[in-house]
Design a protein around this motif. Sequence first.
Motif, mmCIF file in Angstrom:
data_model
loop_
_atom_site.group_PDB
_atom_site.id
_atom_site.type_symbol
_atom_site.label_atom_id
_atom_site.label_comp_id
_atom_site.label_asym_id
_atom_site.label_seq_id
_atom_site.Cartn_x
_atom_site.Cartn_y
_atom_site.Cartn_z
ATOM 1 N N GLU A 4 0.949 -1.355 0.137
ATOM 2 C CA GLU A 4 0.029 0.064 0.258
ATOM 3 C C GLU A 4 0.950 1.127 -0.015
ATOM 4 O OE1 GLU A 4 -4.150 1.227 2.249
ATOM 5 O OE2 GLU A 4 -2.431 0.896 3.521
ATOM 6 N N ALA A 5 1.923 1.296 0.851
ATOM 7 C CA ALA A 5 2.837 2.517 0.844
ATOM 8 C C ALA A 5 3.688 2.553 -0.588
ATOM 9 C CB ALA A 5 3.842 2.291 2.084
ATOM 10 N N LEU A 6 3.816 1.388 -1.016
ATOM 11 C CA LEU A 6 4.564 1.696 -2.447
ATOM 12 C C LEU A 6 3.626 2.380 -3.432
ATOM 13 C CD1 LEU A 6 6.621 -1.653 -2.125
ATOM 14 C CD2 LEU A 6 7.567 0.501 -2.466
ATOM 15 N N PHE A 7 2.587 1.727 -3.604
ATOM 16 C CA PHE A 7 1.447 2.221 -4.219
ATOM 17 C C PHE A 7 1.179 3.715 -4.198
ATOM 18 C CE2 PHE A 7 0.249 -2.207 -5.782
ATOM 19 C CZ PHE A 7 -0.331 -1.883 -7.237
ATOM 20 N N GLY A 8 1.316 4.106 -2.560
ATOM 21 C CA GLY A 8 1.082 5.513 -2.481
ATOM 22 C C GLY A 8 2.178 6.672 -2.960
ATOM 23 N N LEU A 9 3.149 5.842 -3.408
ATOM 24 C CA LEU A 9 4.013 6.814 -4.115
ATOM 25 C C LEU A 9 3.631 7.525 -5.326
ATOM 26 C CD1 LEU A 9 7.505 4.597 -3.633
ATOM 27 C CD2 LEU A 9 6.638 6.721 -2.295
ATOM 28 N N GLY A 10 2.421 7.105 -5.882
ATOM 29 C CA GLY A 10 1.899 7.364 -7.297
ATOM 30 C C GLY A 10 2.301 7.182 -8.616
ATOM 31 N N ASP A 11 3.711 6.673 -8.558
ATOM 32 C CA ASP A 11 4.214 6.079 -9.769
ATOM 33 C C ASP A 11 4.464 4.639 -9.819
ATOM 34 O OD1 ASP A 11 4.455 8.822 -10.895
ATOM 35 O OD2 ASP A 11 6.311 8.997 -10.262
ATOM 36 N N VAL A 12 3.818 3.859 -8.905
ATOM 37 C CA VAL A 12 3.775 2.363 -8.848
ATOM 38 C C VAL A 12 2.648 1.860 -9.510
ATOM 39 C CG1 VAL A 12 4.133 0.692 -7.267
ATOM 40 C CG2 VAL A 12 5.594 2.495 -6.925
ATOM 41 N N THR A 13 2.924 1.034 -10.391
ATOM 42 C CA THR A 13 1.623 0.363 -10.859
ATOM 43 C C THR A 13 1.631 -1.215 -10.555
ATOM 44 O OG1 THR A 13 2.716 0.113 -13.253
ATOM 45 C CG2 THR A 13 1.467 2.009 -12.730
ATOM 46 N N GLY A 14 2.394 -1.619 -9.804
ATOM 47 C CA GLY A 14 2.784 -3.127 -9.626
ATOM 48 C C GLY A 14 3.645 -3.360 -8.772
ATOM 49 N N VAL A 15 3.332 -4.443 -7.614
ATOM 50 C CA VAL A 15 4.134 -4.880 -6.629
ATOM 51 C C VAL A 15 4.007 -6.311 -6.558
ATOM 52 C CG1 VAL A 15 4.721 -4.848 -4.109
ATOM 53 C CG2 VAL A 15 4.084 -2.771 -5.297
ATOM 54 N N PHE A 16 5.219 -6.907 -6.293
ATOM 55 C CA PHE A 16 5.097 -8.574 -6.603
ATOM 56 C C PHE A 16 6.283 -8.858 -5.369
ATOM 57 C CE2 PHE A 16 7.162 -12.446 -7.780
ATOM 58 C CZ PHE A 16 5.741 -13.167 -7.884
ATOM 59 N N PHE A 17 5.756 -9.798 -4.699
ATOM 60 C CA PHE A 17 6.514 -10.233 -3.246
ATOM 61 C C PHE A 17 6.987 -11.708 -3.837
ATOM 62 C CE2 PHE A 17 3.898 -7.772 -0.231
ATOM 63 C CZ PHE A 17 4.449 -6.663 -0.336
ATOM 64 N N GLY A 18 8.317 -12.004 -3.778
ATOM 65 C CA GLY A 18 8.781 -13.140 -4.266
ATOM 66 C C GLY A 18 9.498 -13.816 -2.773
ATOM 67 N N ARG A 19 9.878 -15.057 -2.924
ATOM 68 C CA ARG A 19 10.561 -15.654 -1.963
ATOM 69 C C ARG A 19 11.651 -14.508 -1.145
ATOM 70 N NH1 ARG A 19 11.517 -18.948 1.813
ATOM 71 N NH2 ARG A 19 13.409 -19.902 2.472
ATOM 72 N N ASP A 20 12.575 -14.093 -1.982
ATOM 73 C CA ASP A 20 13.772 -13.302 -1.363
ATOM 74 C C ASP A 20 13.613 -11.745 -2.128
ATOM 75 O OD1 ASP A 20 14.692 -14.185 -3.611
ATOM 76 O OD2 ASP A 20 16.655 -14.913 -2.730
ATOM 77 N N PHE A 21 12.739 -11.477 -2.851
ATOM 78 C CA PHE A 21 12.805 -10.311 -3.654
ATOM 79 C C PHE A 21 11.402 -9.543 -3.531
ATOM 80 C CE2 PHE A 21 11.778 -13.276 -6.739
ATOM 81 C CZ PHE A 21 10.580 -12.852 -7.385
ATOM 82 N N ILE A 22 11.505 -8.384 -4.070
ATOM 83 C CA ILE A 22 10.310 -7.337 -4.324
ATOM 84 C C ILE A 22 10.479 -6.829 -5.573
ATOM 85 C CG2 ILE A 22 8.666 -5.634 -3.679
ATOM 86 C CD1 ILE A 22 9.710 -6.276 -0.776
ATOM 87 N N SER A 23 9.624 -7.008 -6.739
ATOM 88 C CA SER A 23 9.750 -6.439 -8.112
ATOM 89 C C SER A 23 8.519 -5.140 -8.058
ATOM 90 C CB SER A 23 9.363 -7.412 -9.086
ATOM 91 O OG SER A 23 10.305 -8.317 -9.283
ATOM 92 N N ILE A 24 8.847 -4.288 -8.405
ATOM 93 C CA ILE A 24 8.183 -3.007 -8.276
ATOM 94 C C ILE A 24 8.124 -2.386 -9.771
ATOM 95 C CG2 ILE A 24 7.639 -0.578 -7.497
ATOM 96 C CD1 ILE A 24 9.250 -1.838 -5.019
ATOM 97 N N THR A 25 6.801 -2.287 -10.459
ATOM 98 C CA THR A 25 6.813 -1.599 -11.726
ATOM 99 C C THR A 25 6.492 -0.261 -11.734
ATOM 100 O OG1 THR A 25 5.940 -3.875 -12.322
ATOM 101 C CG2 THR A 25 5.228 -2.136 -13.929
ATOM 102 N N ALA A 26 7.090 0.588 -12.383
ATOM 103 C CA ALA A 26 6.568 1.970 -12.534
ATOM 104 C C ALA A 26 5.698 2.277 -13.428
ATOM 105 C CB ALA A 26 7.924 2.671 -12.675
#
Length: 190
Positions: free
Chosen positions: A43-65
């Motif tokens: 939610e905080a990442l989407f709150g940045l405004g320029d984020v359109t996707g967040v993906f949680f993996g085992r040991d990583f987070i992918s973020i789409t702008a």
Amino acid sequence: MLIETETTPNPATLKFLPNRVVMEAGTRDFVTPEEAEASPLAEALFGLGDVTGVFFGRDFISITAAPGSDWSNLKPDVLGLLLDHFSADMPLFRPGTAGGISVPADNAFADAPEDADIVAQIKDLIETRIRPAVANDGGDIVYRGFDKGKVYLAMQGACAGCPSSSATLKNGIEQLLRYYVPEVTEVRAV
């Protein structure tokens, strides 16, 4: 705490590695701010405004702008949120009840009982050969069904919307599945 970043084949997506386990089991893909309400971090990442996707993996987070966003401006804000979250050992998900939770069906298509052996071979190849490679690129791939020679897969994280995902499906995954499972004639994204 050091958080490494890696580029992905999707130029809109960066992979962030906090050097710790993010998800103990499974993965989680958030494609809308409403879905992200389940996780304070998403939610905080989407709150940045320029984020359109967040993906949680085992040991990583992918973020789409968002299209037109500049990672050089967005990356420091993302790193700040991630550092704050992981340094404070905050929970990844909000506590809640099972009320209002629906679990989507694993398969978009009902697998025919006579295809059980074929489906088992396909799922094994996805788990052992395909998913680890896709995770290296900041995404995930989910089996959705097998019907009349066609395998249906869903791309998540950095792989969803990636310009090279159709080439990956056709030239990589389809060829691998057709080689090991001759009953497979085509792979399609859903």
